[in-house]
Design a protein around this motif. Structure first.
Motif, PDB file in Angstrom:
ATOM      1  N   ALA A 292       0.585  -1.208   0.023  1.00 35.41           N
ATOM      2  CA  ALA A 292      -0.066   0.013  -0.015  1.00 35.41           C
ATOM      3  C   ALA A 292       0.918   1.233   0.065  1.00 35.41           C
ATOM      4  O   ALA A 292       0.347   2.691  -0.096  1.00 35.41           O
ATOM      5  CB  ALA A 292      -1.043   0.161   1.101  1.00 35.41           C
ATOM      6  N   ARG A 293       2.062   1.315   0.309  1.00 37.38           N
ATOM      7  CA  ARG A 293       3.160   2.252   0.362  1.00 37.38           C
ATOM      8  C   ARG A 293       3.896   2.325  -0.909  1.00 37.38           C
ATOM      9  O   ARG A 293       5.134   2.973  -0.666  1.00 37.38           O
ATOM     10  CB  ARG A 293       3.739   2.381   1.635  1.00 37.38           C
ATOM     11  N   GLY A 294       3.690   1.619  -2.015  1.00 36.02           N
ATOM     12  CA  GLY A 294       4.761   1.752  -3.176  1.00 36.02           C
ATOM     13  C   GLY A 294       5.807   0.913  -3.182  1.00 36.02           C
ATOM     14  O   GLY A 294       6.598   1.173  -4.059  1.00 36.02           O
ATOM     15  N   TYR A 295       5.748  -0.088  -2.350  1.00 37.90           N
ATOM     16  CA  TYR A 295       6.800  -0.946  -2.465  1.00 37.90           C
ATOM     17  C   TYR A 295       6.432  -2.166  -3.410  1.00 37.90           C
ATOM     18  O   TYR A 295       5.217  -2.612  -3.540  1.00 37.90           O
ATOM     19  CB  TYR A 295       7.163  -1.815  -1.056  1.00 37.90           C
ATOM     20  N   GLN A 296       7.292  -2.927  -4.202  1.00 39.52           N
ATOM     21  CA  GLN A 296       7.285  -3.653  -5.177  1.00 39.52           C
ATOM     22  C   GLN A 296       7.886  -5.200  -4.518  1.00 39.52           C
ATOM     23  O   GLN A 296       8.923  -5.133  -4.062  1.00 39.52           O
ATOM     24  CB  GLN A 296       7.794  -3.468  -6.254  1.00 39.52           C
ATOM     25  N   LEU A 297       7.112  -6.186  -4.452  1.00 41.64           N
ATOM     26  CA  LEU A 297       7.815  -7.594  -3.996  1.00 41.64           C
ATOM     27  C   LEU A 297       8.580  -8.133  -5.027  1.00 41.64           C
ATOM     28  O   LEU A 297       8.393  -8.200  -6.167  1.00 41.64           O
ATOM     29  CB  LEU A 297       6.623  -8.441  -3.578  1.00 41.64           C
ATOM     30  N   VAL A 298       9.600  -8.871  -4.470  1.00 45.81           N
ATOM     31  CA  VAL A 298      10.640  -9.172  -5.361  1.00 45.81           C
ATOM     32  C   VAL A 298      11.152 -11.043  -4.620  1.00 45.81           C
ATOM     33  O   VAL A 298      10.821 -10.910  -3.198  1.00 45.81           O
ATOM     34  CB  VAL A 298      12.066  -8.711  -5.648  1.00 45.81           C
ATOM     35  N   TYR A 299      11.289 -11.519  -5.359  1.00 44.02           N
ATOM     36  CA  TYR A 299      12.095 -12.960  -4.752  1.00 44.02           C
ATOM     37  C   TYR A 299      13.617 -13.298  -5.565  1.00 44.02           C
ATOM     38  O   TYR A 299      13.545 -12.873  -6.569  1.00 44.02           O
ATOM     39  CB  TYR A 299      11.186 -14.219  -4.791  1.00 44.02           C
ATOM     40  N   THR A 300      14.506 -13.418  -4.385  1.00 42.74           N
ATOM     41  CA  THR A 300      15.570 -13.846  -4.933  1.00 42.74           C
ATOM     42  C   THR A 300      16.401 -15.080  -4.386  1.00 42.74           C
ATOM     43  O   THR A 300      15.795 -15.416  -3.345  1.00 42.74           O
ATOM     44  CB  THR A 300      16.525 -12.591  -4.537  1.00 42.74           C
ATOM     45  N   PRO A 301      17.270 -15.700  -4.933  1.00 45.62           N
ATOM     46  CA  PRO A 301      18.049 -16.898  -4.541  1.00 45.62           C
ATOM     47  C   PRO A 301      18.496 -16.934  -2.878  1.00 45.62           C
ATOM     48  O   PRO A 301      18.659 -15.862  -2.586  1.00 45.62           O
ATOM     49  CB  PRO A 301      18.954 -17.298  -5.595  1.00 45.62           C
ATOM     50  N   ASN A 302      18.185 -18.150  -2.521  1.00 46.07           N
ATOM     51  CA  ASN A 302      18.879 -18.207  -1.149  1.00 46.07           C
ATOM     52  C   ASN A 302      20.365 -18.498  -1.299  1.00 46.07           C
ATOM     53  O   ASN A 302      21.134 -18.260  -0.024  1.00 46.07           O
ATOM     54  CB  ASN A 302      18.441 -19.354  -0.497  1.00 46.07           C
ATOM     55  N   VAL A 303      21.079 -18.964  -2.302  1.00 43.90           N
ATOM     56  CA  VAL A 303      22.286 -19.173  -2.441  1.00 43.90           C
ATOM     57  C   VAL A 303      22.910 -18.357  -3.647  1.00 43.90           C
ATOM     58  O   VAL A 303      22.335 -18.113  -4.603  1.00 43.90           O
ATOM     59  CB  VAL A 303      22.946 -20.575  -2.284  1.00 43.90           C
ATOM     60  N   THR A 304      24.315 -17.925  -3.585  1.00 48.77           N
ATOM     61  CA  THR A 304      24.808 -17.248  -4.655  1.00 48.77           C
ATOM     62  C   THR A 304      26.193 -17.645  -4.571  1.00 48.77           C
ATOM     63  O   THR A 304      26.704 -17.956  -3.835  1.00 48.77           O
ATOM     64  CB  THR A 304      24.654 -15.837  -4.467  1.00 48.77           C
ATOM     65  N   LYS A 341      23.068 -16.810   1.583  1.00 55.11           N
ATOM     66  CA  LYS A 341      22.939 -15.435   1.796  1.00 55.11           C
ATOM     67  C   LYS A 341      22.710 -14.915   3.165  1.00 55.11           C
ATOM     68  O   LYS A 341      21.686 -15.442   3.832  1.00 55.11           O
ATOM     69  CB  LYS A 341      21.759 -14.652   0.520  1.00 55.11           C
ATOM     70  N   PRO A 342      23.437 -14.144   3.728  1.00 54.11           N
ATOM     71  CA  PRO A 342      23.228 -13.507   4.951  1.00 54.11           C
ATOM     72  C   PRO A 342      22.307 -12.155   4.826  1.00 54.11           C
ATOM     73  O   PRO A 342      21.743 -11.707   5.982  1.00 54.11           O
ATOM     74  CB  PRO A 342      24.495 -13.340   5.593  1.00 54.11           C
ATOM     75  N   MET A 343      22.230 -11.676   3.695  1.00 48.76           N
ATOM     76  CA  MET A 343      21.389 -10.572   3.526  1.00 48.76           C
ATOM     77  C   MET A 343      21.031 -10.322   2.059  1.00 48.76           C
ATOM     78  O   MET A 343      21.633 -11.164   1.290  1.00 48.76           O
ATOM     79  CB  MET A 343      22.057  -9.266   4.040  1.00 48.76           C
ATOM     80  N   ASN A 344      20.145  -9.438   1.710  1.00 47.04           N
ATOM     81  CA  ASN A 344      19.630  -9.454   0.436  1.00 47.04           C
ATOM     82  C   ASN A 344      20.199  -8.222  -0.428  1.00 47.04           C
ATOM     83  O   ASN A 344      20.064  -8.129  -1.505  1.00 47.04           O
ATOM     84  CB  ASN A 344      18.052  -9.071   0.412  1.00 47.04           C
ATOM     85  N   CYS A 345      21.040  -7.458   0.069  1.00 45.16           N
ATOM     86  CA  CYS A 345      21.272  -6.088  -0.577  1.00 45.16           C
ATOM     87  C   CYS A 345      22.113  -6.404  -1.931  1.00 45.16           C
ATOM     88  O   CYS A 345      21.411  -5.732  -2.815  1.00 45.16           O
ATOM     89  CB  CYS A 345      22.300  -5.520   0.314  1.00 45.16           C
ATOM     90  N   PRO A 346      22.870  -7.245  -2.018  1.00 42.50           N
ATOM     91  CA  PRO A 346      23.207  -7.505  -3.473  1.00 42.50           C
ATOM     92  C   PRO A 346      22.509  -8.041  -4.372  1.00 42.50           C
ATOM     93  O   PRO A 346      22.517  -7.705  -5.706  1.00 42.50           O
ATOM     94  CB  PRO A 346      24.611  -8.477  -3.288  1.00 42.50           C
ATOM     95  N   MET A 347      21.342  -8.866  -3.889  1.00 41.65           N
ATOM     96  CA  MET A 347      20.639  -9.394  -4.749  1.00 41.65           C
ATOM     97  C   MET A 347      19.473  -8.188  -5.457  1.00 41.65           C
ATOM     98  O   MET A 347      19.258  -8.393  -6.444  1.00 41.65           O
ATOM     99  CB  MET A 347      19.669 -10.358  -3.978  1.00 41.65           C
ATOM    100  N   HIS A 348      18.926  -7.509  -4.523  1.00 46.58           N
ATOM    101  CA  HIS A 348      18.140  -6.410  -4.945  1.00 46.58           C
ATOM    102  C   HIS A 348      18.859  -5.329  -5.634  1.00 46.58           C
ATOM    103  O   HIS A 348      18.304  -4.753  -6.787  1.00 46.58           O
ATOM    104  CB  HIS A 348      17.532  -5.698  -3.566  1.00 46.58           C
ATOM    105  N   ILE A 349      20.024  -5.126  -5.487  1.00 44.88           N
ATOM    106  CA  ILE A 349      21.016  -4.131  -6.401  1.00 44.88           C
ATOM    107  C   ILE A 349      20.927  -4.679  -7.840  1.00 44.88           C
ATOM    108  O   ILE A 349      20.781  -3.982  -8.831  1.00 44.88           O
ATOM    109  CB  ILE A 349      22.242  -3.873  -5.836  1.00 44.88           C
ATOM    110  N   LEU A 350      21.032  -6.115  -7.873  1.00 46.37           N
ATOM    111  CA  LEU A 350      21.269  -6.661  -9.118  1.00 46.37           C
ATOM    112  C   LEU A 350      19.766  -6.441  -9.873  1.00 46.37           C
ATOM    113  O   LEU A 350      19.868  -6.308 -11.214  1.00 46.37           O
ATOM    114  CB  LEU A 350      21.451  -8.196  -9.167  1.00 46.37           C
ATOM    115  N   ILE A 351      18.792  -6.489  -9.242  1.00 46.07           N
ATOM    116  CA  ILE A 351      17.568  -6.364  -9.902  1.00 46.07           C
ATOM    117  C   ILE A 351      17.419  -4.890 -10.489  1.00 46.07           C
ATOM    118  O   ILE A 351      16.852  -4.704 -11.610  1.00 46.07           O
ATOM    119  CB  ILE A 351      16.407  -6.733  -9.104  1.00 46.07           C
TER     120      ILE A 351
END
Length: 522
Positions: A292-304, A341-351
């Motif tokens: 409702a606040r303009g966020y978009q859902l994404v899903y990213t891999p658990n390993v990289t 992955k311990p966090m999602n930052c690099p994954m979201h940046i890739l998107i």
RNA sequence: GCCACCGUAGCUCAGUGGUAGAGCUCUCGAUUCGUAAUCGAGCGGUCGUCGGUUCAAGUCCGACCGGUGGCUCCA
């Protein structure tokens, strides 16, 4: 030429004149015998002092309040004095114990000792009994000011105190306090005598590194609590008992919500059907809230591939908290290292970087309710509140600098909605600034820290500064709350990162990333 | 990770080196006015794991696994 008289203004606005050199105790007596008896300390222009200290007379009229057991500040004084009584008792029973620090803390006090053999529960009983003797003896707390040389001479056998003395600035007044047989380097203030300490209890002993630094020696810390009345003490102990019944680890078992299985490992949670339904509802609520606040859902891999975390800068600085790599064959004979992955930052940046972005796309809010795994130190694990596998409500917002503040406002709104309004938790905001181990230029940090602080100020929020508590890639606003037992935990965190977008191959150099982690825990 | 303490029945806990216990839960039975806890019986344990000492180990020793409290709220 010292004034012959000093003039004080009392809290009710009335004024009194006293002979120069009069003490807080003199003032209390001048007001009335009842107050003289109840007085514990004085507050002079906001500063709490011993009752026996002469009131300052060289700055015209001073505002003075006599502190009694009605005053919360007096409770800190009582507890600080209780810590000295504890040390007095320990030194009687264990003359070879070296003394560290002994401050008042929320609900009590502690004192750290350097002693070869740790204290046993039986020792604590003996020490508490000895403390009662010390209290009964009603030793006055006597303050004296000494030179640096004198202080070093007096504490020649206490290396921890000597170290503290060396840390004192050249202009600082060095004071020591004596109660009966015990002498301590101490800033004070203290109650007039040990007899004022009546309602206390030692709670437990624990190891504690000298100055909280794990590279230094381990001291033995004794925790205790002290109150002005028997009722207060009993109410506190009852509160501890009640809190135990509300411990989520106990409720988790009683209500069949979750378990931790030794076969699988510590810090890894099994959600039983009832607990899973709770998590399901919470996820739905969070997702509705952010969508409702303009966020978009994404899903990213658990390993990289490990390479990703090398590029993001995590591995050099965060490896201790990541699980070790695993190998997977790729191509003919090559072996490639992968990481959970311990966090999602690099994954979201890739998107974000997966296509050309225009400033018109900003702010871009990518959110994921993601499972991450962190190799937390075994000693820090705790039920569901400190774990190795967790589900985080995590979002990365790519913004222009002029959009930062509005996004932080909205994030703080979400925090208030979830933690405050929905769960009724009272929480605190900490502005965590640059740590020693960090990426990026100081100028960038200056800019990021300023941006966060400005947002907090414009919002009118109250916050504390957590010096050096930031993440390696940027400063953050940490949201902290207390559990049923009164312990403090970090919930959400709002972080600014100017670095990773820069080091990412196609991210725009003008974008900045904000990031939030919600309270969904696993 | 480090320090201390702890690990015995589903839960809470007793158990001086000598045949594993209690309460609650659960099952069955009795009873009943018994409002989740009246009475009786029963089920339930490689005493965290592995090794050592000993004629004998839940108990002593070691290692490991797990849990609890704590590890600057600065003299």
């Amino acid at each position: 030429m010292p004034a012959a008289e000093i003039q004080v203004t009392l809290p009710d606005g009335s004024e009194k004149r006293l002979a120069a050199g009069s003490t807080g105790a003199d003032l209390a007596r001048a007001i009335g015998p009842g107050l003289a008896k109840a007085a514990l300390a004085v507050r002079v222009d906001g500063q709490v002092l011993d009752l026996a200290r002469p009131l300052p007379g060289d700055m015209g009229s001073v505002r003075v309040a006599i502190l009694t057991d009605k005053d919360p500040q007096a409770l800190d004084v009582l507890r600080h004095s209780s810590a000295h009584v504890l040390a007095t008792a320990v030194r009687q029973l264990f003359p070879h114990a070296k003394i560290g620090f002994g401050p008042p803390i929320d609900d009590g006090f502690y004192y750290d000792f350097d002693i070869p053999t740790p204290f046993s529960p039986e020792d604590l009983e003996k020490i508490e009994a000895k403390m009662r003797e010390v209290a009964q003896a009603d030793y006055p707390f006597v303050r004296e000011e000494v030179t640096r040389e004198e202080a070093k001479r007096r504490f020649a056998d206490d290396p921890l105190k000597l170290e503290r003395i060396d840390d004192l600035g050249p202009d600082e007044v060095i004071s020591i306090y004596t109660d009966g047989p015990f002498v301590d380097l101490c800033r004070g203030p203290h109650v007039p005598s040990t007899g004022r300490i009546k309602h206390f209890k030692l709670l437990h002993a624990a190891g504690a590194y000298w100055r909280g630094d794990e590279r230094r020696q381990m001291l033995q810390r004794i925790y205790g609590t002290a109150w002005f009345t028997k009722d207060d003490l009993e109410a506190y102990l009852r509160r501890l008992e009640e809190a135990k019944k509300r411990d989520h680890r106990l409720l988790g078992r009683q209500l069949d919500l979750f378990s931790i299985q030794e076969d699988v490992g510590p810090g890894l949670i099994f959600w039983h059907p009832k607990g899973a339904m709770l998590q399901f509802q919470l996820r739905r609520f969070i997702e509705d809230t952010i969508l409702a606040r303009g966020y978009q859902l994404v899903y990213t891999p658990n390993v990289t591939r490990e390479e990703l975390f090398l590029r993001s800068g995590h591995l050099p600085l965060y490896a201790a908290n990541q699980f070790p790599p695993m190998a997977a064959g790729e191509g003919e004979s090559e072996t490639v290292r992968y990481r959970v992955k311990p966090m999602n930052c690099p994954m979201h940046i890739l998107i974000y970087a997966a296509q050309q972005r225009s400033y018109r796309d900003l702010p871009l809010r990518l959110a994921e309710i993601a499972n991450v795994y962190r190799n937390e130190r075994s000693g820090t694990l705790h039920g569901m509140l400190r774990v190795r596998g967790l589900t985080m409500d995590d979002a990365h917002i790519f913004v222009r600098p002029d959009q930062i503040e509005a996004e932080i406002f909205q994030l703080l709104d979400i925090v208030e909605l979830v933690l405050g309004q929905t769960f009724g938790l009272s929480y605190r905001l900490d502005l965590a600034t640059r740590p020693d181990k960090k990426l990026g230029a100081d100028a960038t940090w200056d800019q990021a820290e300023r941006a966060l602080e400005e947002a907090l100020k414009h919002r009118g929020a109250t916050y504390r500064i957590d010096q050096g508590g930031g993440a390696f890639y940027g400063p953050k606003i940490d949201v902290k709350f207390n559990d049923a037992i009164g312990r403090e935990w970090q919930g959400a965190t709002i972080q600014l990162d100017f670095e990773q977008p820069e080091s990412s191959p196609s991210a725009s150099g003008s974008s900045t990333r904000g990031r939030t982690t919600g309270p969904t825990a696993r």
